[in-house]
Design a protein around this motif. Structure first.
Motif, PDB file in Angstrom:
ATOM      1  N   VAL A 174     -18.832  -0.612   3.965  1.00 51.85           N
ATOM      2  CA  VAL A 174     -19.889  -1.291   3.214  1.00 51.85           C
ATOM      3  C   VAL A 174     -19.546  -2.771   3.242  1.00 51.85           C
ATOM      4  N   ILE A 175     -20.552  -3.613   3.524  1.00 53.21           N
ATOM      5  CA  ILE A 175     -20.276  -5.052   3.584  1.00 53.21           C
ATOM      6  C   ILE A 175     -20.963  -5.736   2.409  1.00 53.21           C
ATOM      7  N   PRO A 176     -20.197  -6.101   1.373  1.00 58.36           N
ATOM      8  CA  PRO A 176     -20.828  -6.791   0.246  1.00 58.36           C
ATOM      9  C   PRO A 176     -21.402  -8.129   0.722  1.00 58.36           C
ATOM     10  N   GLY A 285     -33.438  -9.307  11.323  1.00 59.65           N
ATOM     11  CA  GLY A 285     -32.839 -10.621  11.588  1.00 59.65           C
ATOM     12  C   GLY A 285     -33.177 -11.177  12.964  1.00 59.65           C
ATOM     13  N   TRP A 286     -33.706 -10.348  13.836  1.00 57.71           N
ATOM     14  CA  TRP A 286     -34.042 -10.806  15.191  1.00 57.71           C
ATOM     15  C   TRP A 286     -35.541 -10.935  15.346  1.00 57.71           C
ATOM     16  N   VAL A 287     -35.953 -11.578  16.413  1.00 59.67           N
ATOM     17  CA  VAL A 287     -37.389 -11.779  16.606  1.00 59.67           C
ATOM     18  C   VAL A 287     -38.118 -10.453  16.784  1.00 59.67           C
ATOM     19  N   GLY A 309     -29.451   2.531  10.787  1.00 56.39           N
ATOM     20  CA  GLY A 309     -28.507   3.396  11.483  1.00 56.39           C
ATOM     21  C   GLY A 309     -28.312   2.872  12.885  1.00 56.39           C
ATOM     22  N   LYS A 310     -27.618   3.646  13.677  1.00 62.41           N
ATOM     23  CA  LYS A 310     -27.329   3.229  15.050  1.00 62.41           C
ATOM     24  C   LYS A 310     -27.891   4.273  16.002  1.00 62.41           C
ATOM     25  N   PRO A 311     -27.950   3.948  17.277  1.00 57.45           N
ATOM     26  CA  PRO A 311     -28.434   4.949  18.231  1.00 57.45           C
ATOM     27  C   PRO A 311     -27.443   6.104  18.433  1.00 57.45           C
ATOM     28  N   VAL A 502     -25.240 -10.223  24.100  1.00 53.41           N
ATOM     29  CA  VAL A 502     -24.242  -9.206  23.795  1.00 53.41           C
ATOM     30  C   VAL A 502     -24.917  -8.104  22.982  1.00 53.41           C
ATOM     31  N   ALA A 503     -25.036  -6.933  23.558  1.00 48.48           N
ATOM     32  CA  ALA A 503     -25.730  -5.812  22.905  1.00 48.48           C
ATOM     33  C   ALA A 503     -27.134  -6.226  22.460  1.00 48.48           C
ATOM     34  N   GLY A 504     -27.816  -6.985  23.306  1.00 47.30           N
ATOM     35  CA  GLY A 504     -29.170  -7.407  22.969  1.00 47.30           C
ATOM     36  C   GLY A 504     -29.205  -8.535  21.947  1.00 47.30           C
TER      37      GLY A 504
END
Ligand code: COA
Ligand code: AMP
Length: 632
Positions: A174-176, A285-287, A309-311, A502-504
Motif C-alpha cells: 500500500v502506498i500512502p 494519470g496518462w493521456v 489491477g494489473k494484466p 518504459v512499459a508504455g
C-alpha cells in the motif's frame, strides 16, 4: 459515411465543413459559427466563439436523455481485494455536482487549477468531471510519481486545491499518498489553499486542520453546483508529459475541440455505440486515461471501466479476459506491454480459453511500438481485430489508426495504419524536404493540428513554439521518426529526442540524467533506453565519478538507483547503472547516446566520423556486457 479514403478526402477538401459537421455531436450552450480560429497563428484554436460545458456533455445530458440508470462507471479492483461497484449516470451527476459545489464553496472558480493525485478509483473521474463542471482546469499527476515530480507540477500549474486519495495500492504494497502530497507541498514554492482527501480503508491519512478536508464530509455537506458555461477554446485540463529536459511540458487541452474530436473517434475509430462498455486498461494519470477512461466513453454515453489491477498477477494472466466476460466489454484498449506480460505468463493462451469473449469486437494498442509477435499472438488467441494506433499526449487521440467504425483496412504488421482526418502527415528530411515512400525521416504534421490536440503549453507559448513548431516551419514536429509506404501506411520507428517508453510510460532520459548528476560523486552521466522484452525499453545509466572518489562503485550505483526512485518515482523503473571512466563523445563534446543504444541492443552500428576517441566504445561495450547487454 463512405470508406476511409472518402472520409479522409472529404476532410482534406473542406476541413472547416468536416469539423462543423462533427461538432453537431456536442450539446453546446452556444453553438459555434466557425471551427478554426487562426487569429493567433501559429497557435491555432478551435470553436472559440462557442460556449459549452464538458461535464454536461459527459454526464448530465445522458441523464436528461434517459440514461440515468445506465452504469457510467464500472469499478473493479483486484488490488483492494476484489471490490466491485457500479455508478450510474444519475449517481455520477449527483456526486460530481456535489464535489463541484464543495470546490466552489471553497473558492475554486472558472480558470483556477486543481491538481489531482489519485489511484485508479472512480473518484478520480468524479474529481476531473467536478472541475470541468465549474470550469476549473484539472491537472492529474500519475500516482507513480514521487513528491519531487509532484512539487514541480504544483509550481508549474499553481493549483488552488489538490485532490488526492489517502493511498494507492500496488501488488504487495500500500502506498500512502498523503505523506507524499504533504512533502510535495512543503517543498513547492506555490502553496495550494486546501486539499480534499479521499480516505481509503487501506491507509488513513492524517488531516491538517484548516487545510485538509475529508472528501465525503465536504461532498455530503455541499450544495450541488450547476454546469458553468465556458468558451470552446477555454482550457479543460493540463497534462504534464516528459520533454527533453527534466521540466515537464504542460499540454493544454481546450473544452470544445476536445469533445468534438473524442466523440468523432468513439464512433469512427472505436466503433462504439452509446450504452456499450468500453475499457481502456491504463491509468487516469496518462493521456489514455484522460481521453478513454474518462472523457471519450462518457461523452459518447458508453459505460467506462476503472480497473485497479494489473494484466498479470491480480491474480493471474486471465484478469483481462475475466473482465471482458464479466462486463460484456466491446472494445479493450491497452499498451502492448500488457499483452507481452500476459503472453509471457500464458504463451499457449490457456486463460483466454477459459472465458467467453464473444462480445469483444476489437483490441486497441498504443503508447509504444506494437511488436508483430505480440500482435500476432493476440490476433490468434483472442480472434478479434488487433488495432495498433499511434498518438501522443500532445494530440490526445490517434494520429494514425485503422478506423473500424468507417472501414476495416488491411492490417500491416508494424504499422499503426493510416492518418486520421485532421492529420496531414509528412515525412521530412533534416532540411524539411519530403522524402519518398519507404524512406525514413522525421514525422511532421502540417499545421493546423485538428481540434482536441494541444492548444499550447501551459504558461509557455514560446516553449510550445520552440519545441514543436520551429524545426519545420508550418509543421508540428512529432518527435517520432518513421516512414510511409506506397499505400500511405505510417510506420513509427524511433524517437528523435531523448524520450523513452518504459512499459508504455513516457519518460525523459534527460530528466533522469539531471537527477544522477545531482549525486555528489557523479561528475558526468548519460542515460539511454535499452531494449527490453517485457517493457519495450528500460533506462540504463552510465556514471563517471569525480576524480579522487574512492568509494566502491556498487555503493554509488545503489545510491543512484535509489535517488531516481525518490526523485522521479518507481515508475521510472531505473534499476540499471554502471560506472565507466569516460563517455563516448563527438569532438564537439556531444555524448553519443545513439551509438551506445545500438551497442547495448546488439544491433549494427557505424563508427561515427566525428567521434573523439573510438577506444571508449570498447570500454562501454565491456561495461554493458557486464550488465548482460551488448550481446549481438
Ligand atoms: N503508483 C505507485 N507506484 C506505481 C504505480 C502507481 N500508480 N504504477 C506503477 N508503479 C510502480 C510499480 O509498482 C513498479 O514498482 P517496483 O519497481 O517496486 O516493482 C514500478 O512503478 C514500475 O512499474 P511498471 O513499469 O508498470 O512495472 P510493473 O512490473 O509493475 O508492471 C506491466 C509491468 C507490464 C504489468 C505494467 O507496466 C502494465 O500493466 N502496463 C500496462 C500499460 C499501461 O498501463 N500503460 C499506460 C499507457 S496506455
Ligand atoms: P505518450 O505521450 O506517453 O502517449 O507517448 C507518445 C509516444 O509514444 C509517441 O510519440 C511514440 O513515440 C510512442 N507511441 C505511441 N503510440 C505508438 C504506436 N502505436 N507505435 C509506436 N510508437 C508509439
Amino acid at each position: 459515411m463512405g470508406g476511409y479514403a472518402d472520409v479522409y478526402s472529404a476532410w482534406k477538401a473542406d476541413p472547416e465543413g468536416f469539423w462543423m459537421e462533427a461538432a453537431k455531436a456536442v450539446d453546446w450552450v452556444k453553438p459555434p459559427t466557425r471551427a478554426l480560429d487562426d487569429s493567433n497563428a501559429p497557435l491555432y484554436a478551435w470553436f472559440t466563439d462557442a460556449e459549452c460545458n464538458t461535464c454536461w456533455n459527459a454526464v448530465d445530458r445522458h441523464v436528461e436523455a434517459g440514461r440515468g440508470d445506465q452504469a457510467a462507471i464500472i469499478y473493479d479492483s483486484p488490488a483492494s481485494g476484489g471490490v466491485k461497484s457500479k455508478i450510474t449516470f444519475a449517481e455520477l451527476k449527483d456526486k460530481t455536482a456535489r464535489l463541484a459545489g464543495a470546490l466552489a464553496s471553497k473558492g475554486v472558480a472558472k480558470g483556477d487549477r486543481v491538481l489531482i493525485y489519485m489511484p485508479m478509483v472512480p473518484e478520480a473521474l468524479v474529481a476531473m468531471l467536478a472541475c470541468a463542471r465549474i470550469g476549473a482546469v484539472h491537472s492529474v499527476v500519475f500516482g507513480g510519481f514521487a513528491p519531487h515530480e509532484l512539487s514541480v507540477r504544483i509550481d508549474a500549474a499553481e493549483p488552488k486545491a489538490i485532490i488526492a486519495a489517502s493511498c494507492g495500492i500496488e501488488p504487495g504494497r500500500v502506498i500512502p499518498y498523503k505523506p507524499l502530497v504533504d512533502e510535495a507541498i512543503s517543498v513547492s514554492k506555490h502553496k495550494p489553499d486546501f486539499t480534499v482527501i479521499l480516505q481509503r480503508e487501506q491507509a488513513q491519512a492524517s488531516l491538517q486542520d484548516g487545510r485538509d478536508y475529508d472528501w465525503h464530509a465536504l461532498q455530503d455537506a455541499a450544495e450541488p453546483a450547476d454546469c458553468v458555461p465556458v468558451g470552446g477554446g477555454d482550457p479543460l485540463y493540463i497534462l504534464y508529459t516528459s520533454g527533453t529536459t527534466g521540466a515537464p511540458k504542460g499540454v493544454v487541452r481546450s473544452n470544445g475541440g476536445h469533445m468534438v474530436a473524442l466523440l468523432w473517434t468513439m464512433r469512427a475509430i472505436y466503433n462504439m455505440n452509446p450504452g456499450e462498455v468500453f475499457w481502456a486498461a491504463s491509468d487516469v494519470g496518462w493521456v489514455v486515461g484522460h481521453s478513454y477512461i474518462c472523457y471519450g466513453p462518457l461523452l459518447h454515453g458508453c459505460t467506462t471501466v476503472v480497473y485497479e489491477g494489473k494484466p498479470v498477477g491480480t491474480p493471474d494472466p486471465g484478469a483481462f479476459w475475466r473482465m471482458i466476460e464479466e462486463y460484456d466489454i466491446k472494445a479493450l484498449f491497452t499498451a502492448p506491454t500488457a499483452f507481452r506480460a500476459i503472453k509471457r505468463e500464458d504463451p499457449a493462451g490457456e486463460y483466454v480459453g477459459k472465458y467467453d469473449l464473444s462480445g469483444l469486437r476489437a483490441l486497441y494498442l498504443a503508447g509504444e511500438r506494437a511488436d508483430p509477435d505480440t500482435i500476432e499472438w493476440a490476433q490468434k488467441k483472442v480472434g478479434v481485430p488487433v488495432i495498433d494506433h499511434w498518438w501522443q499526449t500532445e494530440t490526445g487521440y490517434a494520429i494514425a489508426a485503422n478506423p473500424l467504425g468507417i472501414e476495416e483496412l488491411p492490417v500491416k504488421l508494424g504499422s499503426p495504419t493510416v492518418p486520421m482526418p485532421g492529420y496531414d502527415v509528412h515525412i521530412l528530411d533534416e532540411n524539411g524536404h519530403e522524402v519518398g515512400p519507404g524512406e525514413l525521416g522525421a514525422i511532421a504534421i502540417k499545421l493546423p493540428l485538428p481540434p482536441g490536440t494541444l492548444a499550447t503549453l501551459w504558461n509557455a507559448d514560446d516553449r510550445y513554439k520552440s519545441s514543436y513548431l520551429t524545426t519545420f516551419p508550418g509543421y508540428y514536429e512529432t518527435g517520432d521518426a518513421g516512414m510511409k509506404d506506397e499505400d500511405g501506411y505510417v510506420y513509427i520507428m524511433a524517437r528523435t529526442d531523448d524520450v523513452i517508453n518504459v512499459a508504455g510510460h513516457r519518460l525523459s532520459t534527460g530528466g533522469m540524467e539531471e537527477v544522477l548528476a545531482s549525486h555528489p560523486d557523479v561528475a558526468e552521466c548519460a542515460v539511454i533506453g535499452v531494449a527490453d522484452q517485457l517493457k519495450g525499453q528500460l533506462p540504463l545509466g552510465f556514471l563517471c565519478l569525480n576524480a579522487g572518489c574512492d568509494r566502491p562503485n556498487e555503493d554509488v550505483v545503489k545510491e543512484c538507483v535509489k535517488l531516481v526512485r525518490e526523485q522521479i518515482g518507481a515508475v521510472a523503473a531505473f534499476k540499471l547503472a554502471v560506472v565507466v571512466d569516460r563517455l563516448p563523445k563527438t569532438r564537439s563534446g556531444k555524448i553519443l547516446r545513439g551509438v551506445m543504444v545500438k551497442i547495448a541492443d546488439g544491433s549494427e552500428w557505424k563508427m561515427p566520423a566525428t567521434i573523439d576517441d573510438p577506444a571508449i566504445l570498447d570500454e562501454i561495450s565491456d561495461a554493458l556486457q557486464g550488465l548482460g547487454y551488448a550481446k549481438g
